[in-house]
Design a protein around this motif. Structure first.
Motif, mmCIF file in Angstrom:
data_model
loop_
_atom_site.group_PDB
_atom_site.id
_atom_site.type_symbol
_atom_site.label_atom_id
_atom_site.label_comp_id
_atom_site.label_asym_id
_atom_site.label_seq_id
_atom_site.Cartn_x
_atom_site.Cartn_y
_atom_site.Cartn_z
ATOM 1 N N GLU A 6 0.829 -1.203 0.000
ATOM 2 C CA GLU A 6 0.000 0.000 0.000
ATOM 3 C C GLU A 6 0.866 1.257 0.000
ATOM 4 O O GLU A 6 0.543 2.248 -0.665
ATOM 5 C CB GLU A 6 -0.941 -0.012 1.206
ATOM 6 C CG GLU A 6 -1.994 -1.098 1.099
ATOM 7 C CD GLU A 6 -2.714 -1.373 2.407
ATOM 8 O OE1 GLU A 6 -2.372 -0.758 3.434
ATOM 9 O OE2 GLU A 6 -3.633 -2.213 2.395
ATOM 10 N N LEU A 7 1.987 1.242 0.744
ATOM 11 C CA LEU A 7 2.897 2.388 0.744
ATOM 12 C C LEU A 7 3.518 2.572 -0.633
ATOM 13 O O LEU A 7 3.616 3.697 -1.143
ATOM 14 C CB LEU A 7 3.983 2.220 1.805
ATOM 15 C CG LEU A 7 4.990 3.357 1.902
ATOM 16 C CD1 LEU A 7 4.299 4.686 2.222
ATOM 17 C CD2 LEU A 7 6.050 3.041 2.952
ATOM 18 N N ALA A 8 3.916 1.475 -1.280
ATOM 19 C CA ALA A 8 4.480 1.563 -2.634
ATOM 20 C C ALA A 8 3.456 2.146 -3.603
ATOM 21 O O ALA A 8 3.791 2.991 -4.441
ATOM 22 C CB ALA A 8 4.937 0.187 -3.106
ATOM 23 N N ALA A 10 0.266 12.870 1.241
ATOM 24 C CA ALA A 10 -0.529 11.665 1.435
ATOM 25 C C ALA A 10 -0.359 11.166 2.861
ATOM 26 O O ALA A 10 0.678 11.394 3.493
ATOM 27 C CB ALA A 10 -0.107 10.576 0.447
ATOM 28 N N ILE A 11 -1.381 10.512 3.348
ATOM 29 C CA ILE A 11 -1.296 9.790 4.620
ATOM 30 C C ILE A 11 -1.669 8.351 4.311
ATOM 31 O O ILE A 11 -2.717 8.072 3.749
ATOM 32 C CB ILE A 11 -2.242 10.372 5.679
ATOM 33 C CG1 ILE A 11 -1.824 11.795 6.027
ATOM 34 C CG2 ILE A 11 -2.253 9.488 6.928
ATOM 35 C CD1 ILE A 11 -2.734 12.488 7.003
ATOM 36 N N LYS A 12 -0.800 7.438 4.661
ATOM 37 C CA LYS A 12 -1.017 6.010 4.447
ATOM 38 C C LYS A 12 -1.227 5.396 5.819
ATOM 39 O O LYS A 12 -0.397 5.528 6.696
ATOM 40 C CB LYS A 12 0.210 5.415 3.757
ATOM 41 C CG LYS A 12 0.055 4.040 3.190
ATOM 42 C CD LYS A 12 0.080 3.061 4.263
ATOM 43 C CE LYS A 12 -0.073 1.635 3.884
ATOM 44 N NZ LYS A 12 -0.954 0.971 4.822
ATOM 45 N N MET A 13 -2.380 4.748 6.018
ATOM 46 C CA MET A 13 -2.694 4.147 7.314
ATOM 47 C C MET A 13 -2.833 2.638 7.197
ATOM 48 O O MET A 13 -3.333 2.130 6.199
ATOM 49 C CB MET A 13 -3.993 4.736 7.862
ATOM 50 C CG MET A 13 -3.875 6.210 8.168
ATOM 51 S SD MET A 13 -5.374 6.906 8.861
ATOM 52 C CE MET A 13 -5.524 5.980 10.370
ATOM 53 N N SER A 14 -2.378 1.938 8.235
ATOM 54 C CA SER A 14 -2.532 0.484 8.311
ATOM 55 C C SER A 14 -3.109 0.138 9.670
ATOM 56 O O SER A 14 -2.630 0.618 10.691
ATOM 57 C CB SER A 14 -1.182 -0.221 8.181
ATOM 58 O OG SER A 14 -0.663 -0.094 6.889
#
Length: 91
Positions: free
Chosen positions: A20-22, A63-67
């Motif tokens: 998802e980060l990629a 961007a904000i990437k959340m897991s």
């Protein structure tokens, strides 16, 4: 804009966050906001643009990437395109 790629890549357990980060980094690089697969009936949420079955071409500078993982683990990464990258894109 709000998007989720999990419906396209499946549940890859420990690799999900990295994939998802990629995808987020490629969206920033390519200026394309990916779609959210199977999101057809969207409810309005204030001024948030929930990307449904169609992605969109647009500059992505932040961007904000959340897991969220099993056991209540949560990780968030905030990303900003470098000023050098923005300068190159303008040229």
């Amino acid at each position: 804009a709000l998007s989720s790629v999990k419906g396209m890549i499946g549940h890859t357990i420990n690799a999900a966050g990295s994939l998802e980060l990629a995808t987020t980094l490629m969206a920033m690089r390519d200026g394309y906001r990916p779609r959210t697969r199977n999101l057809i009936d969207r409810e309005p949420i204030g001024n948030i643009d929930c990307l449904g079955n169609e992605g969109s071409k647009s500059s992505v500078d932040h961007a904000i990437k959340m897991s969220v993982a099993f056991g209540g683990h949560l990780a968030a990464v905030a990303i900003q395109k470098s000023s050098l990258e923005n300068q190159r894109a303008a040229e």
